[in-house]
Design a protein around this motif. Structure first.
Motif, PDB file in Angstrom:
ATOM      1  N   SER A 112     -19.403  -7.385  -5.142  1.00 34.88           N
ATOM      2  CA  SER A 112     -18.876  -7.894  -6.411  1.00 34.88           C
ATOM      3  C   SER A 112     -17.562  -8.641  -6.189  1.00 34.88           C
ATOM      4  O   SER A 112     -16.970  -8.603  -5.118  1.00 34.88           O
ATOM      5  N   LYS A 113     -17.149  -9.322  -7.241  1.00 30.97           N
ATOM      6  CA  LYS A 113     -15.970 -10.191  -7.150  1.00 30.97           C
ATOM      7  C   LYS A 113     -14.681  -9.378  -7.033  1.00 30.97           C
ATOM      8  O   LYS A 113     -14.697  -8.160  -7.148  1.00 30.97           O
ATOM      9  N   ILE A 114     -13.572 -10.077  -6.843  1.00 30.39           N
ATOM     10  CA  ILE A 114     -12.337  -9.349  -6.516  1.00 30.39           C
ATOM     11  C   ILE A 114     -11.640  -8.741  -7.742  1.00 30.39           C
ATOM     12  O   ILE A 114     -11.016  -7.691  -7.628  1.00 30.39           O
ATOM     13  N   TYR A 115     -11.779  -9.383  -8.919  1.00 30.46           N
ATOM     14  CA  TYR A 115     -11.080  -8.829 -10.086  1.00 30.46           C
ATOM     15  C   TYR A 115     -12.016  -8.476 -11.234  1.00 30.46           C
ATOM     16  O   TYR A 115     -11.587  -8.223 -12.350  1.00 30.46           O
ATOM     17  N   CYS A 116     -13.347  -8.526 -10.966  1.00 34.05           N
ATOM     18  CA  CYS A 116     -14.319  -8.125 -11.984  1.00 34.05           C
ATOM     19  C   CYS A 116     -15.574  -7.629 -11.273  1.00 34.05           C
ATOM     20  O   CYS A 116     -15.636  -7.653 -10.047  1.00 34.05           O
ATOM     21  N   ALA A 117     -16.584  -7.201 -12.033  1.00 33.68           N
ATOM     22  CA  ALA A 117     -17.763  -6.584 -11.414  1.00 33.68           C
ATOM     23  C   ALA A 117     -18.922  -7.565 -11.224  1.00 33.68           C
ATOM     24  O   ALA A 117     -20.018  -7.169 -10.835  1.00 33.68           O
ATOM     25  N   CYS A 118     -18.706  -8.857 -11.477  1.00 27.34           N
ATOM     26  CA  CYS A 118     -19.789  -9.835 -11.307  1.00 27.34           C
ATOM     27  C   CYS A 118     -20.232  -9.899  -9.847  1.00 27.34           C
ATOM     28  O   CYS A 118     -19.407  -9.756  -8.950  1.00 27.34           O
ATOM     29  N   PRO A 119     -21.544 -10.151  -9.626  1.00 20.59           N
ATOM     30  CA  PRO A 119     -22.015 -10.234  -8.240  1.00 20.59           C
ATOM     31  C   PRO A 119     -21.521 -11.502  -7.539  1.00 20.59           C
ATOM     32  O   PRO A 119     -21.262 -12.512  -8.183  1.00 20.59           O
TER      33      PRO A 119
HETATM   34 ZN    ZN Z   1     -16.727 -11.816 -13.662  1.00 21.09          ZN
END
Ligand code: ZN
Ligand code: ADP
Ligand code: MG
Length: 490
Positions: A31-38
């Protein structure tokens, strides 16, 4: 068109280049660095996004623990000191693919500092200093081509926005384009080994900017540097540096000055072109990120991550020489990637013969993979299968020559060595009883040669060995045949 007459080698030889690289590496988190998006690659545009990575007002970032741990591993592998407390900072600039209007990066308190990496340069090992490693988020991607109205519009894909990166900044310790190439090679190798990045340059997982200046040999002060961007392959890095060094030397030789600026490498012309004057830190209006706490790394956390560190290439190289008695060069080749080193060790283990394993992996297997443009991970013959083949040779069950044929069949069919040996009756005959029967038969059929041997013409032995080999359809163990024949005739 080149605007400069490039200097000849004699003039170039009077100067020395000074190079420092800034390398961006995409971390292999899910996931991304500041959110949970793949972070997955190649999905339809703007599908892996959320309020945080879209930069919507009020959305709050949360720092990804996995990204921090990967950055820590990179720092350890590059011999850096990790700060107990580091700080995230806003780097403000406007760009269409940066929806927040700022990057969350690190500024004066980066994650790690004061490291180095060893590179082989012109046959000797040299240390290149690592100034710092810091965390940051990637921007999205502007799409200038591929749409019916691309002549009028640029589209933006924000799937990449918020992908975790580390930036690795080197000291100005690099002196030639070859050394820059070696530095980047060593960096990529180590980062792949510790599993923090695929370092796939074609996918942009490893991006490099080069700072270059030149000075007359013997001069201790640095010259004015230019920063060259768009170096998205190892070859381009080397070409761009060679061009840029020549360009700066010719400017100085003709009494002009190098200006501090950002230049773009054009792979079509092989030249660098001025893009914009150099931006300075104050242009970015850096300030501490108010939405994130300082990043605190306890001794305990750091040591827990250190305990997960795999063996690094240099350590592995030394161990291969020490425990398997490999030559320096072979150890170097076999540790080029973690996959290759693990494949080799498995072959050595299964076969019980490390030297033979090294020869097979670097010889027949490498040639077969090369011919098909395959990586070791795509090898049609598994390490266990190759190990079994090597063991059959070591135990004398098959000859080296038979093994080469069997190996080709293994490549083509995926069958095990043992299965091929049994199906085709390819076993090497080392059994004394069986060999003696063959020998007796050959001696009976060749009384003249026997007589010649006994009267002192011992060179006919070769002929007789050949006849026994033929009678066995190539399966007799030649060394055993030789020994038995001598005994019988002598
Ligand atoms: Zn995101
Ligand atoms: P800036 O403040 O312009 O960003 P830095 O001092 O932060 O410059 O260095 C950025 C990169 O440029 C580093 O990799 C550093 O090693 C390299 N560098 C610094 N000075 C020089 C120079 N005179 N010639 C070549 N590279 C340099
Ligand atoms: Mg700087």
């Amino acid at each position: 068109m080149s605007s400069h007459v490039l200097p000849d080698t004699e003039v170039l030889a009077r100067y020395e280049a000074v190079i420092g690289l800034e390398v961006h590496v995409q971390l292999a988190t899910r996931s991304k660095i500041y959110c949970a998006c793949p972070t997955s690659f190649g999905d339809p545009p703007n599908t892996n996004v959320c309020p945080v990575c879209l930069g919507l007002p009020g959305a709050l970032p949360v720092l990804n623990r996995a990204a921090v741990e990967m950055a820590m591993k990179a720092a350890m592998a590059l011999n850096c000191r990790i700060r107990p407390v580091s700080r995230l900072a806003r780097k403000n600039y406007f760009y269409p693919d940066l929806p927040k209007g700022y990057q969350i990066s690190q500024y004066d308190e980066p994650l790690a500092e004061h490291g180095y990496i060893e590179v082989t340069s012109g046959g000797s090992r040299r240390r290149i200093g690592i100034t710092r490693i810091h965390l940051e988020d990637d921007a999205g991607k502007s799409l200038h081509e591929g749409f019916s109205d691309s002549s009028r519009y640029t589209y933006v894909d924000l799937n990449r926005s918020g992908t975790p990166l580390i930036e690795i900044v080197s000291e100005p310790d690099i002196r030639t384009s070859e050394e820059a190439y070696e530095y980047l090679t060593a960096l990529k190798q180590v980062l792949q080994y510790i599993g923090v990045s695929t370092c796939d340059m074609e996918k942009g997982h490893l991006r490099c900017d080069a700072n270059v200046s030149v000075r007359p040999r013997g001069e201790t002060k640095f010259g004015t540097k230019a920063e060259v961007k768009n170096l998205n392959s190892f070859r381009f890095l080397k070409q761009a540096l060679d061009y840029e060094i020549s360009r700066q030397v010719s400017l100085i030789e003709s009494g002009e000055e190098v200006i501090q600026e950002t230049r773009l490498y054009d792979p079509d012309t092989g030249e660098t072109v001025g893009m914009r004057s150099k931006e300075h830190a104050h242009d970015y209006r850096y300030f501490p990120e108010p939405d994130l706490l300082p990043l605190t790394i306890s001794d305990e956390w750091r040591e827990r991550v250190r305990a997960e560190m795999p063996e690094l290439p240099a350590q592995k190289r030394a161990r291969f020489i020490e425990t398997y008695g490999l030559r320096e060069y072979d150890a170097q080749v076999l540790t080029a990637t973690r996959e290759l080193s693990e494949y080799f060790e498995r072959v050595a283990e299964v076969s019980g013969d490390a030297r033979a394993a090294a020869n097979w992996v670097m010889g027949d297997l490498a040639a077969a993979l090369n011919a098909e443009g395959k990586e070791i991970s795509e090898s049609p013959v598994s390490a266990e299968q190759l190990g079994e083949l090597v063991a059959l040779i070591s135990k004398g069950e098959i000859s080296g020559k038979m093994a080469k044929d069997i190996f080709q069949k293994m490549l083509a069919t995926g069958e095990s060595a043992r299965a091929i040996v049994e199906r085709e009756g390819l076993r090497q005959i080392s059994d004394t009883g069986e060999l003696e029967a063959l020998i007796n038969q050959v001696l009976e059929q060749h009384p003249r040669q026997v007589e010649q041997y006994r009267s002192g013409k011992t060179q006919v032995l070769g002929y007789l060995v050949g006849q026994v080999m033929k009678a066995s359809r190539g399966q007799a163990n030649p060394a055993a045949v030789n020994k038995l024949l001598r005994a019988k005739l002598g």
